[in-house]
Design an enzyme around this catalytic site. Structure first.
Site, short mmCIF file in Angstrom:
data_model
loop_
_atom_site.label_atom_id
_atom_site.label_comp_id
_atom_site.label_asym_id
_atom_site.label_seq_id
_atom_site.Cartn_x
_atom_site.Cartn_y
_atom_site.Cartn_z
N ASN A 1 0.86 -1.18 0.00
CA ASN A 1 0.00 0.00 0.00
C ASN A 1 0.90 1.24 0.00
O ASN A 1 1.97 1.26 0.61
CB ASN A 1 -0.99 0.00 1.16
N GLU B 1 0.30 5.27 0.58
CA GLU B 1 -0.62 6.33 0.95
C GLU B 1 -0.13 7.68 0.41
O GLU B 1 1.02 7.81 -0.02
CB GLU B 1 -0.75 6.40 2.48
N ASN B 2 -1.03 8.65 0.46
CA ASN B 2 -0.75 9.97 -0.04
C ASN B 2 -1.46 10.97 0.86
O ASN B 2 -2.53 10.67 1.39
CB ASN B 2 -1.27 10.08 -1.48
N ALA B 3 -0.88 12.14 1.03
CA ALA B 3 -1.51 13.16 1.86
C ALA B 3 -2.92 13.48 1.37
O ALA B 3 -3.80 13.82 2.16
CB ALA B 3 -0.66 14.43 1.88
N TYR C 1 -5.71 11.62 0.57
CA TYR C 1 -6.05 10.23 0.83
C TYR C 1 -6.51 9.41 -0.37
O TYR C 1 -6.04 8.29 -0.56
CB TYR C 1 -7.07 10.12 1.98
N GLU D 1 -2.71 -4.95 -3.02
CA GLU D 1 -3.17 -5.94 -3.99
C GLU D 1 -3.24 -5.35 -5.39
O GLU D 1 -2.75 -5.94 -6.36
CB GLU D 1 -4.57 -6.47 -3.59
N CYS E 1 -9.92 -5.25 0.31
CA CYS E 1 -11.08 -4.37 0.25
C CYS E 1 -11.94 -4.73 -0.97
O CYS E 1 -11.53 -5.51 -1.84
CB CYS E 1 -10.65 -2.90 0.19
N CYS F 1 -10.32 -3.94 -4.43
CA CYS F 1 -9.30 -4.93 -4.81
C CYS F 1 -9.93 -6.24 -5.25
O CYS F 1 -9.47 -6.88 -6.19
CB CYS F 1 -8.32 -5.15 -3.66
#
Length: 138
Positions: A44, A46-48, A50, A57, A92, A95
């Site tokens: 995974n 992430e990014n500021a 979201y 996956e 999730c 995915c």
């Protein structure tokens, strides 16, 4: 296709250290086994902002697709807070739908694991019953 489940899970575990999750602190890794026998890894990211992040996956599967792969055989998934695997980490819904695009849901194996010895195994059909896929458009 027969494959070594413990090895696939261990690959996901070993790759978890590459996860980038500074906001949720929940680090996920996936190892996707494709029809060619090759395994693609993903984490995974992430990014500021979201929504701009990606799940492990999809990261692994999209890497396989851009390399010309089209048949997903199995995926092993591990995850937990602060790089620690404390429980099973199921994929999730998004995915699951991406997996559906590249497999036969009756045959594709999903492994959600705590360790190479402690895992749950199910088919994608069990995780995504009555799914919508490419054959739905015919």
């Amino acid at each position: 296709m027969d494959f070594n489940r413990a090895k696939l899970i261990q690959m996901a575990i070993d790759n978890q250290k590459n996860s980038y999750a500074p906001y949720s602190k929940f680090n996920v890794s996936a190892a996707a086994l494709m029809g060619s026998g090759k395994v693609y890894l993903g984490v995974n990211v992430e990014n500021a902002s979201y929504p701009a992040g990606i799940c492990a996956e999809r990261n692994a599967i999209f890497h396989a697709i851009q390399e010309g792969e089209r048949k997903l055989v199995a995926v092993a998934i591990v995850g937990g807070p602060n790089y620690t695997i404390t429980d099973y980490c199921a994929p999730c819904g998004v995915c699951r739908q991406v997996m559906r695009e590249f497999c036969n849901p009756k045959e594709m194996v999903v492994l959600i694991a705590k360790s190479p010895e402690d895992y749950k195994e199910m088919t994608l059909e069990e995780l995504l019953p009555e799914s919508f896929g490419p054959n739905s458009l015919r």
